[in-house]
Design an enzyme around this catalytic site. Structure first.
Site, mmCIF file in Angstrom:
data_model
loop_
_atom_site.group_PDB
_atom_site.id
_atom_site.type_symbol
_atom_site.label_atom_id
_atom_site.label_comp_id
_atom_site.label_asym_id
_atom_site.label_seq_id
_atom_site.Cartn_x
_atom_site.Cartn_y
_atom_site.Cartn_z
ATOM 1 N N ALA A 33 0.823 -1.225 0.000
ATOM 2 C CA ALA A 33 0.000 0.000 0.000
ATOM 3 C C ALA A 33 0.852 1.268 0.000
ATOM 4 O O ALA A 33 0.390 2.327 -0.417
ATOM 5 C CB ALA A 33 -0.921 -0.009 1.215
ATOM 6 N N ALA A 43 -17.071 -0.335 15.839
ATOM 7 C CA ALA A 43 -18.399 -0.288 16.470
ATOM 8 C C ALA A 43 -18.980 -1.688 16.495
ATOM 9 O O ALA A 43 -18.911 -2.419 15.487
ATOM 10 C CB ALA A 43 -19.319 0.636 15.682
ATOM 11 N N LYS A 105 -23.385 -6.971 0.101
ATOM 12 C CA LYS A 105 -23.965 -7.065 -1.255
ATOM 13 C C LYS A 105 -25.399 -6.599 -1.305
ATOM 14 O O LYS A 105 -25.866 -6.071 -2.314
ATOM 15 C CB LYS A 105 -23.827 -8.475 -1.821
ATOM 16 C CG LYS A 105 -24.306 -9.587 -0.910
ATOM 17 C CD LYS A 105 -23.180 -10.056 -0.025
ATOM 18 C CE LYS A 105 -23.679 -10.848 1.150
ATOM 19 N NZ LYS A 105 -22.795 -11.890 1.561
ATOM 20 N N GLU A 129 -15.242 -5.358 -3.278
ATOM 21 C CA GLU A 129 -14.779 -6.648 -3.802
ATOM 22 C C GLU A 129 -15.338 -7.829 -3.018
ATOM 23 O O GLU A 129 -15.728 -8.856 -3.574
ATOM 24 C CB GLU A 129 -13.237 -6.674 -3.776
ATOM 25 C CG GLU A 129 -12.621 -7.939 -4.315
ATOM 26 C CD GLU A 129 -12.907 -8.161 -5.789
ATOM 27 O OE1 GLU A 129 -12.365 -7.427 -6.620
ATOM 28 O OE2 GLU A 129 -13.682 -9.068 -6.112
ATOM 29 N N LYS A 205 -25.781 -10.646 -5.533
ATOM 30 C CA LYS A 205 -24.451 -10.717 -6.174
ATOM 31 C C LYS A 205 -24.568 -10.671 -7.701
ATOM 32 O O LYS A 205 -23.769 -10.021 -8.373
ATOM 33 C CB LYS A 205 -23.735 -11.981 -5.713
ATOM 34 C CG LYS A 205 -23.385 -11.928 -4.226
ATOM 35 C CD LYS A 205 -23.023 -13.282 -3.678
ATOM 36 C CE LYS A 205 -22.621 -13.213 -2.216
ATOM 37 N NZ LYS A 205 -22.604 -14.516 -1.546
#
Ligand code: NDP
Ligand code: HSE
Length: 440
Positions: A33, A43, A105, A129, A205
């Protein structure tokens, strides 16, 4: 460089898996990264609950708004689930100009058009993803890897719970409820498992896959959806005898007049690679004009496979933090002002071959009577099997395979077959897909 600080909404199966993967692969991830990624706040509903991950250094809180409003947090990971509070939190995070990574999704399929429009306006990314096919990088493959192609068809096993149940029922003759309970204990099933077994999760999906494959808006309500809850062991066994295996497939198919979007139990030839996908594994077959067929396989649910996709999204978002929002990969693969007008076909227009099982009087001429009704509807029979009836029975089972016909025509014909005096009860009808390389 300072680490990127992230906040989690939810610390259950996927949230816990994400913390574990980020901790274990911390250095590798930072090398990819360009900066370390640090979870600073999470949370949860019950801060006192035992977790699958360590919580050292993570401030747990009971109010998820604290996370999305926390000025120290640059990226919010939404793994609470559902379309109520999750939608509000994601929109609030976007409003606060935070990037979002979500595994949800249902949220993307139902509210993605709204969420992406808000993200576009604020110049932030919503990455998803992990929302499709667990750990398989299928969104990236379709959105980026196949960007030079015209995609014709997607056919996938995209619900791990259903596939796990079907595999256990076939291999070990286990009962439906028993296997579903196990899938829940393993963390594969949705909070409401009817979403898995009624096909709703797979339809979420498929909605996402169709949007990024064809450049059409997200249209969950247009997906024809059937689950595995009504499947019988005897049909699984007959399918095997005929050389097929029953899989729960999501199919998005570009036809000349529009797109077919359907999710249902399907007989696929046993020699086809999709027939070998067992347990919680998923697989997505994509047919596109330049590359031909490509197949993507991997774990479709579970803590770390899903975390693998969440963390990949985090790395992508971190890499793009300093880029111009206009030059990022579009959320739904196509530029928002270049969406296609291609419509979704009505259910009756979808074409497939069929498996039929019925109970009929065991006397001469009955098969001819049934074949006549089907023939009058233009349905030709490919094969008929009559399993040996019990001694002295007056009714026999008939199992048939037909050639391809539109769903509307098959539905009309089945109504007429069921009204024949020689046929007892309802006809079990399942679609058959050969998934050959001739998509149009
Ligand atoms: P879990 O039920 O395991 O985790 C949900 C988490 O959200 C829990 O930590 C829960 O807190 C927390 N939570 C729920 N409601 C609230 C609330 N109102 N305020 C604060 N925290 C809350 O779900 P999963 O991790 O399995 O799934 C999360 C998302 O990921 C869902 O959208 C799911 O569809 C998706 N997904 C799941 C996969 C899987 O294999 N499980 C795979 C791919 C996607 P507490 O722990 O205290 O109860
Ligand atoms: N309940 C889902 C499944 C989780 O079983 O596939 C992964 O999206």
């Amino acid at each position: 460089m300072k680490p990127v600080r992230i906040g989690l909404l939810g610390l259950g199966t996927v949230g816990g898996g994400t913390v574990n993967v980020l901790a274990r692969n911390r250095e590798e991830i930072a090398r990819r990264a360009g900066r370390a990624i640090e979870v600073v706040q999470a949370a949860v509903r019950d801060p006192g609950k035992a977790r699958i991950c360590g919580t050292g250094g993570i401030a747990l809180c009971g109010d998820p708004v604290e996370v999305v409003d926390n000025p120290d947090i640059e990226i919010v990971v939404e793994v609470i689930g559902g379309t109520g509070i999750a939608r509000e939190l994601v929109l609030r995070a976007i409003g606060n100009r935070k990037h979002v990574v979500t595994a949800n999704k249902a949220l993307i399929a139902l509210h993605g058009n709204e969420v992406f429009a808000a993200a576009h306006e604020k110049g932030v990314t919503v990455a998803f993803e992990s929302a499709v096919a667990g750990g398989i990088p299928i969104i990236k493959a379709i959105r980026e890897g196949l960007a030079g192609n015209r995609i014709d068809r997607i056919a996938g096993i995209v619900n791990g719970t259903s596939n796990y149940i079907l595999s256990e029922m076939r291999e070990h003759r286990r009962g439906f409820d028993d296997v579903l309970g196990e899938a829940q204990r393993l963390g594969y099933a949705e909070e409401d498992p009817s979403f898995d077994v009624e096909g709703v999760d797979a339809a979420h999906k498929l909605t996402i896959l169709a949007a990024i494959a064809f450049g059409i808006p997200l249209q969950f309500s247009r997906v024809h959806t059937e689950g595995i809850a009504g499947l019988h062991l005897e049909d699984i066994a007959h399918a095997e005898q005929l050389g097929y295996r029953i899989r729960h497939l999501g199919i998005a198919w570009r036809r000349p007049g529009g797109v077919e979007l359907r999710v249902h139990p399907t007989l696929v030839p046993r020699r086809h690679l999709l027939a070998s996908v067992d347990g919680v594994m998923n697989a997505v077959l994509v047919h596109a004009d330049a590359v031909g067929s490509t197949l993507y396989y991997g774990a479709g649910a579970g803590a770390e496979p899903t975390a693998s996709a969440v963390v990949a999204d985090l790395v992508d978002v971190v890499r793009a933090l300093t880029t111009d929002p206009e030059n990022r990969v579009p959320h739904l693969a196509f530029q928002p002002d270049a969406m296609s007008e291609l419509g979704v076909l009505d259910r009756d227009e979808a074409g497939s071959a069929w498996y039929l099982r019925m109970t009929a009087a065991d006397r001469p001429g009955v098969l001819a009577e049934i074949a006549t009704v089907l023939g009058e509807a233009g349905i030709s029979i490919e094969a008929v099997v009559q399993p040996e009836p019990p001694r002295g029975a007056h009714f026999a089972k008939l199992v048939m395979l037909t050639h391809t016909v539109s769903e509307g025509r098959m539905r009309d014909a089945l109504g007429r077959v069921e009204r024949l005096d020689v046929v007892d009860g309802e006809v079990v009808a399942l679609r058959v897909e050969h998934l050959e390389d001739c998509p149009a």
